[in-house]
Design a protein around this motif. Structure first.
Motif, PDB file in Angstrom:
ATOM      1  N   PRO A  68       0.711  -1.185   0.178  1.00  0.00           N
ATOM      2  CA  PRO A  68      -0.078  -0.132   0.063  1.00  0.00           C
ATOM      3  C   PRO A  68       0.769   1.186  -0.064  1.00  0.00           C
ATOM      4  O   PRO A  68       1.983   1.346   0.492  1.00  0.00           O
ATOM      5  CB  PRO A  68      -0.818   0.017   1.168  1.00  0.00           C
ATOM      6  N   PRO A  69       0.351   2.467  -0.321  1.00  0.00           N
ATOM      7  CA  PRO A  69       1.007   3.611  -0.628  1.00  0.00           C
ATOM      8  C   PRO A  69       1.933   3.882   0.804  1.00  0.00           C
ATOM      9  O   PRO A  69       1.333   3.842   1.780  1.00  0.00           O
ATOM     10  CB  PRO A  69       0.105   4.736  -1.087  1.00  0.00           C
ATOM     11  N   THR A  70       3.084   4.568   0.634  1.00  0.00           N
ATOM     12  CA  THR A  70       3.838   4.754   1.680  1.00  0.00           C
ATOM     13  C   THR A  70       3.939   6.379   2.155  1.00  0.00           C
ATOM     14  O   THR A  70       4.552   6.661   3.257  1.00  0.00           O
ATOM     15  CB  THR A  70       5.355   4.483   1.345  1.00  0.00           C
ATOM     16  N   ASN A  71       3.171   7.140   1.538  1.00  0.00           N
ATOM     17  CA  ASN A  71       3.113   8.446   1.909  1.00  0.00           C
ATOM     18  C   ASN A  71       1.895   9.155   1.380  1.00  0.00           C
ATOM     19  O   ASN A  71       1.025   8.427   0.434  1.00  0.00           O
ATOM     20  CB  ASN A  71       4.096   9.414   1.583  1.00  0.00           C
ATOM     21  N   ALA A  72       1.427  10.156   1.809  1.00  0.00           N
ATOM     22  CA  ALA A  72       0.192  10.743   1.008  1.00  0.00           C
ATOM     23  C   ALA A  72       0.191  11.036  -0.216  1.00  0.00           C
ATOM     24  O   ALA A  72      -0.824  11.087  -0.976  1.00  0.00           O
ATOM     25  CB  ALA A  72      -0.173  12.253   2.022  1.00  0.00           C
ATOM     26  N   LYS A  73       1.141  11.646  -0.649  1.00  0.00           N
ATOM     27  CA  LYS A  73       1.466  11.670  -2.302  1.00  0.00           C
ATOM     28  C   LYS A  73       1.117  10.586  -2.914  1.00  0.00           C
ATOM     29  O   LYS A  73       0.466  10.733  -3.970  1.00  0.00           O
ATOM     30  CB  LYS A  73       2.637  12.437  -2.751  1.00  0.00           C
ATOM     31  N   LEU A  74       1.756   9.498  -2.808  1.00  0.00           N
ATOM     32  CA  LEU A  74       1.481   8.223  -3.473  1.00  0.00           C
ATOM     33  C   LEU A  74       0.110   7.712  -3.342  1.00  0.00           C
ATOM     34  O   LEU A  74      -0.404   7.259  -4.293  1.00  0.00           O
ATOM     35  CB  LEU A  74       2.527   7.210  -2.908  1.00  0.00           C
ATOM     36  N   ALA A  75      -0.386   7.951  -2.219  1.00  0.00           N
ATOM     37  CA  ALA A  75      -1.960   7.614  -1.986  1.00  0.00           C
ATOM     38  C   ALA A  75      -2.778   8.347  -2.936  1.00  0.00           C
ATOM     39  O   ALA A  75      -3.865   7.836  -3.434  1.00  0.00           O
ATOM     40  CB  ALA A  75      -2.387   7.760  -0.389  1.00  0.00           C
ATOM     41  N   THR A  76      -2.269   9.787  -2.986  1.00  0.00           N
ATOM     42  CA  THR A  76      -3.238  10.573  -3.785  1.00  0.00           C
ATOM     43  C   THR A  76      -2.974  10.114  -5.618  1.00  0.00           C
ATOM     44  O   THR A  76      -4.040  10.044  -6.185  1.00  0.00           O
ATOM     45  CB  THR A  76      -2.943  12.191  -3.627  1.00  0.00           C
TER      46      THR A  76
END
Length: 593
Positions: free
Chosen positions: A62-70
């Motif tokens: 799963p994405p490792t920070n907010a930017k990647l999650a976005t």
């Protein structure tokens, strides 16, 4: 045309031809967010053929920070808006394993990842491309291919106890070298092929990229038919086809092997490395994360404990494999032995997720690359080996031979003199008369040119963001001092490694006039063309050049002058010259298509 190789048949063209084809499958992964921006720069609004696309979120899952999650959320919105049905969200698995559920014999498959060649196990023509090219496929549905020369590898016998497909892969890479199959197609022939399962074939096809190959392919035989549970109609080479090289390997002769730091072709037998102290192990990735790989490890570790202070990480290649491993009790055996089970993702392999090693750590991994800094820390060392070797090594905390019968102790017969892994400091000035002299540097890889752990932090569609990081893992001065009109000169196998196009984007954005090399990795060559970056492959020029020489380039005349000598620039095919003329694929598609 008679007596054709596999690629000549599938492309319906002779070796060396440039053809335009519409692939059956176009794979993208986390880089889909970046590809979308490039697609829009090309004037793209609606994907030409949504059914052509396979999108998997896996590299930071799963994405490792907010930017990647976005970015992940933007990809979800994109596939919904564009009607893309073949979408696999975070946790589904690694894209090349997911591809195994879609690949079919005779298909043409491309993907914006260098290990797309894994699908060659299914008698498909599968090759890596870069992100810009993927965006062009979204808009046009087709792309260009150069029909490559082919290498024929004939296998006989069967693998001995304790020896696996990973060892065979490393044997071939050590024999040919990491640039030994540059831009070539590898065909596997012989009675020994029938002894290899589909999973083992995937391991072999996966590692074709580590010897520079465009693709590797297996025949549509009874093993493949058993996998599909039905007769298959594939494509295979004719008897008497012409090959660039032919090799014969008796599988009975093989022993357990490892690739030692920091080159995948720096291969040694395990008996030569016995007792090397280790800190960490990784079993999994797209190379060796299938059920039989996990089963092999579990059988070794069952009822035992890994060495004190040793960290063993397991990454199943897909959710299906993870669930099957749970049902079979494999996961319980691994966890009871002290292993940590991670999600089905690529993170530990390239250093974007969990499992980054500490300074000074020696890691033994079933992954496919061991470049300096590959797992996220350039102060660590990575050895590549089979799941059995990693599991046995985890028990002892040292590199350990997995065979019961260790009487066959040999030195790997294809030892090479390895180029040192060079890290240039500010005190070592490489720029003189507008030329960056790396002529003594072979195998300058994309991780050194642009760090892997930044790949999804800085998108390839953001050249201004790339510029400050260019070559930081190699030459600290380059990003700050490179100027428009500079020329870069380098040695063998330039741009090897991942399909990361950031270095080519950055060099083109910095207005580097030309890159002149002895030989180049296939995907980097394509990336250079797609970015409008002039890349000249000329061993003669690099050998003639001496530090301090001015290099005069006349593109109109097709001439390069070094001291008193004039060299002709090898001409490109017309279509590729057009792309260079328009300063890259984005402009060409926007202006011409």
């Amino acid at each position: 045309m008679q007596n054709l190789t596999f690629v000549e048949k599938i492309f319906r063209a002779e070796c060396g031809s440039i053809v335009f084809k519409s692939p059956d499958v176009v794979l993208t992964h986390d880089n889909t967010a970046s590809i979308k921006k490039t697609f829009q720069k090309m004037g793209g609004e609606k994907v030409k053929n949504p059914d052509q696309l396979l999108v998997v979120l896996d590299h930071n899952a799963p994405p490792t920070n907010a930017k990647l999650a976005t970015d992940y959320q933007k990809v979800r919105e994109l596939v919904r808006e564009q009607g893309i049905k073949k979408f696999f969200d975070a946790g589904s698995g690694i894209c090349h394993q997911i591809m195994s559920y879609h690949a079919k014999p005779g298909m043409i498959i491309v993907g914006s990842d260098s290990h797309t060649c894994t699908a060659g196990a299914f008698n498909a023509m599968a090759a890596g491309i870069d992100r810009t090219e993927a965006a062009g496929l979204w808009k046009r549905g087709e792309t260009w291919f150069r029909v490559p020369e082919s290498i024929k590898i004939t296998l006989s016998g069967s693998l001995p106890e304790g020896v696996y497909a990973k060892d065979l892969s490393l044997w071939i890479i050590g024999m040919l070298g990491s640039a030994g199959a540059n831009y070539m197609s590898i065909e596997y022939h012989g009675e020994g092929v029938v002894e290899l399962s589909i999973s083992e074939r995937m391991t072999l096809a996966n590692l074709a990229s580590e010897m520079g190959a465009k693709n590797a392919v297996f025949p549509p035989d009874k093993v493949l038919e058993a996998f599909y549970g039905q007769k298959v109609k594939g494509i295979w080479a004719d008897e008497g086809a012409r090959y660039f090289g032919e090799y014969e390997i008796d599988l009975n002769d093989l022993v357990p092997l490892a690739a030692t730091p920091h080159h995948v072709d720096n291969v040694k037998s395990i008996s030569e490395l016995q007792g090397v102290k280790l800190n960490q192990g990784l079993i999994g990735t797209c190379t060796n994360g299938r059920l039989d790989d996990l089963r092999i490890a579990a059988n070794v570790l069952d009822g035992k404990q890994i060495a004190s202070g040793f960290q063993l990480l397991i990454t199943p290649a897909s959710k299906e494999i993870y669930l099957d491993a749970i049902k079979e009790g494999i996961i319980t055996k691994l966890m009871n032995a002290g292993a940590s089970i991670l999600g089905s993702s690529c993170g530990p392999c390239l250093g974007t997720g969990q499992g980054i090693p500490a300074d000074g750590f020696k890691v033994i991994s079933t992954a496919n690359r061991n470049f300096l800094g590959r797992m996220g820390n350039k102060n660590a060392e990575i050895y590549l080996a089979s799941p059995a070797t990693v599991a046995h090594s985890a028990l002892s905390g040292t590199i350990t031979d997995p065979r019961k019968d260790k009487s066959k102790q040999i030195k790997f017969p294809y030892q090479k003199i390895q180029s040192p892994t060079i890290e240039i400091k500010n005190t070592d000035k490489r720029k003189c008369t507008a030329v960056w002299d790396y002529s003594d540097v072979d195998h300058l890889n994309t991780d050194q040119m642009f760090a892997g752990n930044l790949t999804y932090e800085v998108l390839s569609s953001d050249p201004d963001g790339i510029r400050p990081h260019l070559f930081k893992g190699f030459d600290e001065a380059f990003a700050d001092e490179v100027m428009p009109g500079d020329i870069l000169i380098a040695g063998e196998n330039f741009g090897c490694g991942s399909s990361r196009e950031h270095p080519a984007v950055g060099l083109a954005h910095a207005k580097v006039q030309a890159v002149i090399v002895k030989s180049v990795n296939r995907i980097f060559y394509r990336s250079a063309i797609n970015q409008g970056l002039l890349l000249i492959v000329s061993r003669e020029i690099v050998d003639f050049y001496k530090r301090g020489d001015a290099i005069l380039l006349d593109i109109q005349e097709g001439i390069i002058q070094v001291r008193e000598k004039r060299f002709e620039i090898p001409p490109l095919p017309d279509k590729l010259q057009e792309i260079i003329k328009y300063k890259g694929l984005v402009n060409w598609i926007r202006s011409v298509i």
